[in-house]
Design a protein around this motif. Structure first.
Motif, PDB file in Angstrom:
ATOM      1  N   ASP A  15      25.109  -2.836 -53.749  1.00 11.20           N
ATOM      2  CA  ASP A  15      23.655  -2.738 -53.613  1.00 11.20           C
ATOM      3  C   ASP A  15      23.075  -3.687 -52.575  1.00 11.20           C
ATOM      4  O   ASP A  15      21.860  -3.807 -52.458  1.00 11.20           O
ATOM      5  CB  ASP A  15      22.987  -3.003 -54.958  1.00 11.20           C
ATOM      6  N   GLY A  16      23.941  -4.369 -51.845  1.00 10.13           N
ATOM      7  CA  GLY A  16      23.462  -5.269 -50.804  1.00 10.13           C
ATOM      8  C   GLY A  16      23.226  -6.692 -51.245  1.00 10.13           C
ATOM      9  O   GLY A  16      22.842  -7.546 -50.438  1.00 10.13           O
ATOM     10  N   THR A  17      23.486  -6.985 -52.515  1.00  8.43           N
ATOM     11  CA  THR A  17      23.265  -8.340 -53.029  1.00  8.43           C
ATOM     12  C   THR A  17      24.491  -9.231 -52.863  1.00  8.43           C
ATOM     13  O   THR A  17      24.434 -10.421 -53.173  1.00  8.43           O
ATOM     14  CB  THR A  17      22.885  -8.304 -54.511  1.00  8.43           C
ATOM     15  N   SER A  18      25.610  -8.657 -52.427  1.00  5.57           N
ATOM     16  CA  SER A  18      26.883  -9.398 -52.313  1.00  5.57           C
ATOM     17  C   SER A  18      27.299  -9.994 -53.652  1.00  5.57           C
ATOM     18  O   SER A  18      27.883 -11.071 -53.716  1.00  5.57           O
ATOM     19  CB  SER A  18      26.775 -10.499 -51.248  1.00  5.57           C
ATOM     20  N   SER A  19      26.973  -9.286 -54.710  1.00  8.65           N
ATOM     21  CA  SER A  19      27.371  -9.693 -56.058  1.00  8.65           C
ATOM     22  C   SER A  19      27.576  -8.428 -56.882  1.00  8.65           C
ATOM     23  O   SER A  19      27.266  -7.317 -56.444  1.00  8.65           O
ATOM     24  CB  SER A  19      26.293 -10.559 -56.702  1.00  8.65           C
ATOM     25  N   ILE A  20      28.101  -8.602 -58.093  1.00  3.65           N
ATOM     26  CA  ILE A  20      28.255  -7.454 -58.992  1.00  3.65           C
ATOM     27  C   ILE A  20      27.270  -7.555 -60.147  1.00  3.65           C
ATOM     28  O   ILE A  20      27.487  -6.963 -61.214  1.00  3.65           O
ATOM     29  CB  ILE A  20      29.701  -7.322 -59.508  1.00  3.65           C
ATOM     30  N   SER A  40      32.724  -7.305 -54.766  1.00  2.00           N
ATOM     31  CA  SER A  40      32.047  -8.490 -54.231  1.00  2.00           C
ATOM     32  C   SER A  40      32.365  -9.767 -54.989  1.00  2.00           C
ATOM     33  O   SER A  40      31.907 -10.843 -54.591  1.00  2.00           O
ATOM     34  CB  SER A  40      30.524  -8.277 -54.252  1.00  2.00           C
ATOM     35  N   SER A  41      33.108  -9.657 -56.085  1.00  2.00           N
ATOM     36  CA  SER A  41      33.414 -10.841 -56.882  1.00  2.00           C
ATOM     37  C   SER A  41      34.910 -10.905 -57.150  1.00  2.00           C
ATOM     38  O   SER A  41      35.682 -10.073 -56.675  1.00  2.00           O
ATOM     39  CB  SER A  41      32.623 -10.798 -58.195  1.00  2.00           C
ATOM     40  N   TRP A  42      35.314 -11.910 -57.932  1.00  2.00           N
ATOM     41  CA  TRP A  42      36.731 -12.108 -58.225  1.00  2.00           C
ATOM     42  C   TRP A  42      37.271 -11.080 -59.209  1.00  2.00           C
ATOM     43  O   TRP A  42      38.476 -10.991 -59.440  1.00  2.00           O
ATOM     44  CB  TRP A  42      36.988 -13.512 -58.755  1.00  2.00           C
ATOM     45  N   ALA A  43      36.386 -10.310 -59.803  1.00  2.00           N
ATOM     46  CA  ALA A  43      36.771  -9.185 -60.650  1.00  2.00           C
ATOM     47  C   ALA A  43      35.856  -8.016 -60.302  1.00  2.00           C
ATOM     48  O   ALA A  43      34.765  -8.220 -59.772  1.00  2.00           O
ATOM     49  CB  ALA A  43      36.651  -9.560 -62.131  1.00  2.00           C
ATOM     50  N   PRO A  44      36.268  -6.788 -60.603  1.00  5.08           N
ATOM     51  CA  PRO A  44      35.499  -5.640 -60.118  1.00  5.08           C
ATOM     52  C   PRO A  44      34.174  -5.433 -60.837  1.00  5.08           C
ATOM     53  O   PRO A  44      34.009  -5.798 -61.999  1.00  5.08           O
ATOM     54  CB  PRO A  44      36.433  -4.453 -60.399  1.00  5.08           C
TER      55      PRO A  44
END
Length: 590
Positions: free
Chosen positions: A284-289, A415-419
């Motif tokens: 979503d463009g936040t560079s996070s999940i 974007s994170s260490w887990a999906p």
């Protein structure tokens, strides 16, 4: 892609709170940082942003510290793992606080409870802000005002329902409450009923975005509220309306989708079966999940294409529940753990293994990843190679939360260490409504209608169209899952009047059907409690499963205590009144 335009649950309004503020570790007592005055947001745009913020709290993320999984919207810890359909998974030293919860040996200082409490009250604070502001907004029509108020009260009803089923006695704080440090000495079921009734009376049948609650979602939730209170006649009445006339927020009449698995694929969700979902998005463009089901980030096979983390493993007890009788195709209601489904415990990934060949309900392989059966389109599940510790959590992997390889670029988020995943979290889907309605009808003596509702769910599960083909890529066929070698033996049948000849028999079948249909969706523990069979069922589960895996050994459900989780000690400590006495009272037994 997802079929309908939906409300994107982003934290657009997290910094637009009014003076009542955001619930944090100080229990609704401090204003939010960066809060704006009412005159800035007392307009149509402002109240809409606040309402989006109230929807944003549905996923429970970033609202009070702790791991994202502690306040996950699907209640995978509190509803599924504590309900015996899943093991915590991973290995014993990872997230040990969960082990205490599922064995019913935790205490009020367990931080998981505080995280869940904070997340729910944050949602409540946001809905109260909407309702408080709405009274002073002038640039909207009365129809718009009713719609906004209905959505806010629907959401508030949901957040309080979460608290009620978790903790039982909790304080009620609404938009008119001056002192948020209220005691928890009053049953809040009437307040929850009132919120859902208001929403049912005031919401339209369709909404501008799919993720918004509509009239019929409110009706379904009102029926669920009645059911939890054993108001079966009232539940029957409202469920009948929902089943006969209800539509999703896009105006599509409620129905079971043809393929069971379409409820667990971001490509095909938001469909006729969707009553109310927490909408998830990926990339979503936040560079996070944060908006990609971050609460479920641990729940993917370990050392696999999904990277992390090996939690949320279906239990042998659940897998055995999907066995069916070779003649009738009906489940073994009383002795399903006899002659268990074959597993690969102790069998290395490089060793030969032939899957179980007895008849099973096809929902097994859309719910559970098991050795030798294709794991969506990722190839056959390899067994031990994807399991962190078989002796601790068992040999199985979750499946309803797993995105497809073919569409991973669209619907997974790395974007994170887990999906993260764009697969929605179901709060209520139409199959759930049918089974709740079946329960209400059985309780009021309408056994034939109850059976019809259950058979409608089972008939959909028996639909073979696309089930096997979905696993077969013509360019790279997954040998062994068609009608040849190692084919799973799917067999499911419908109930007849003889199995629904008494209320007791009917309810036993309905309860079991909920286990099969809704497994790994966060309902099981709360169902067992409201049915009054949690002690017997879970202690039998501990005895059986404890002989297979080490994770639940020492678990014991204690009647009169374990039905509800403890009030978080941190909240009791923060509830001191002017006399220095806590306004919150601990639940019995803690």
């Amino acid at each position: 892609m997802k079929k309908y335009k939906f409300l994107r649950i982003l934290f657009l309004a997290a910094t637009v709170s009014l003076s009542m503020g955001s619930c944090s570790d100080d229990f609704l007592d401090q204003p939010a940082l960066g809060s704006l005055s009412e005159d800035v947001v007392a307009n149509k745009i402002g109240v809409e942003k606040l309402l989006i913020g109230a929807y944003a709290a549905l996923d429970g993320q970033g609202l009070g510290g702790g791991g994202a999984w502690e306040s996950a919207s699907d209640n995978w810890v509190y509803g599924s793992v504590a309900g015996g359909v899943a093991s915590k998974g991973s290995f014993g030293g990872d997230q040990p606080a969960i082990d205490q919860i599922v064995k019913f040996i935790s205490n009020p200082s367990n931080g998981f409870y505080n995280s869940k409490w904070i997340a729910a009250y944050e949602g409540i604070a946001r809905t109260n802000n909407v309702l408080s502001l709405l009274a002073n907004v002038e640039d909207i029509s009365e129809e718009e005002r009713s719609n906004l108020a209905g959505q806010a009260r629907f959401l508030r009803g949901h957040y309080y329902f979460e608290l009620k089923k978790m903790f039982n006695m909790v304080p009620w704080v609404d938009e008119n409450t001056e002192d948020p440090k209220q005691p928890n000495d009053t049953d809040i079921w009437p307040n929850i009923e009132a919120d859902f009734q208001f929403a049912f009376d005031n919401l339209p049948g369709t909404q501008s975005e799919f993720g918004r609650a509509n009239k019929w979602a409110a009706g379904a939730y009102l029926g669920k509220t009645y059911l939890y209170q054993h108001k079966f006649s009232e539940a029957s009445t409202i469920f009948t309306q929902v089943i006969e006339s209800g539509t999703n927020s896009a105006g599509e009449k409620y129905d079971l989708v043809a393929q069971f698995e379409d409820n667990f694929d971001a490509e095909t969700e938001n469909n006729a079966e969707t009553v109310f979902d927490v909408q998830m998005v990926a990339n979503d463009g936040t560079s996070s999940i944060a908006n990609s089901n971050q609460g479920g980030m641990l729940n993917f096979p370990y050392n696999s294409p999904f990277r992390c983390c090996g939690f949320y493993q279906p239990t042998q007890d659940l897998v055995n529940s999907y066995k069916t009788k070779s003649g009738s195709g009906l489940p073994f209601l009383d002795n399903y753990n006899q002659d268990p489904v074959k597993n690969d415990m102790g069998v290395g990934a490089d060793e030969a293994f032939t899957p179980y060949t007895g008849p099973v309900d096809p929902r097994l392989d859309w719910t559970v990843g098991r050795r030798g059966i294709p794991y969506h389109d990722w190839g056959k599940h390899p067994g031990a190679a994807w399991i962190r510790d078989q002796s601790y959590g068992g040999p199985y992997a979750p499946k309803k939360n797993i995105y497809w390889q073919a569409t991973q670029d669209l619907y997974s988020d790395q974007s994170s260490w887990a999906p993260g995943t764009a697969i929605n979290v179901h709060i209520i889907r139409f199959a759930d409504v049918l089974l709740m309605a079946a329960e209400a009808e059985a309780q009021t003596g309408n056994l034939g209608l109850a059976m019809d509702y259950v058979n409608r769910v089972r008939e959909r599960a028996s639909n073979p169209q696309g089930f096997l083909k979905a696993y077969i890529d013509e360019n790279s066929p997954l040998t062994g899952f068609d009608e040849s070698e190692n084919a799973a033996n799917y067999n499911i049948g419908l109930y007849t009047a003889s199995e629904f000849s008494s209320k007791e028999n009917a309810l036993e079948a309905i309860y079991f059907e909920r286990k099969l249909e809704l497994a790994m969706e966060g309902h099981r523990f709360f169902d067992l409690v409201r049915w009054g069979i949690a002690e017997e069922t879970l202690n039998e589960y501990f005895e059986y499963q404890g002989d297979i895996t080490t994770d639940v050994r020492g678990g014991k459900f204690i009647s009169g205590k374990s039905e509800y989780y403890p009030i978080p000690q941190a909240q009791i400590d923060l509830s001191l009144n002017s006399a220095g006495e806590p306004t919150l009272t601990q639940n019995p037994g803690y």
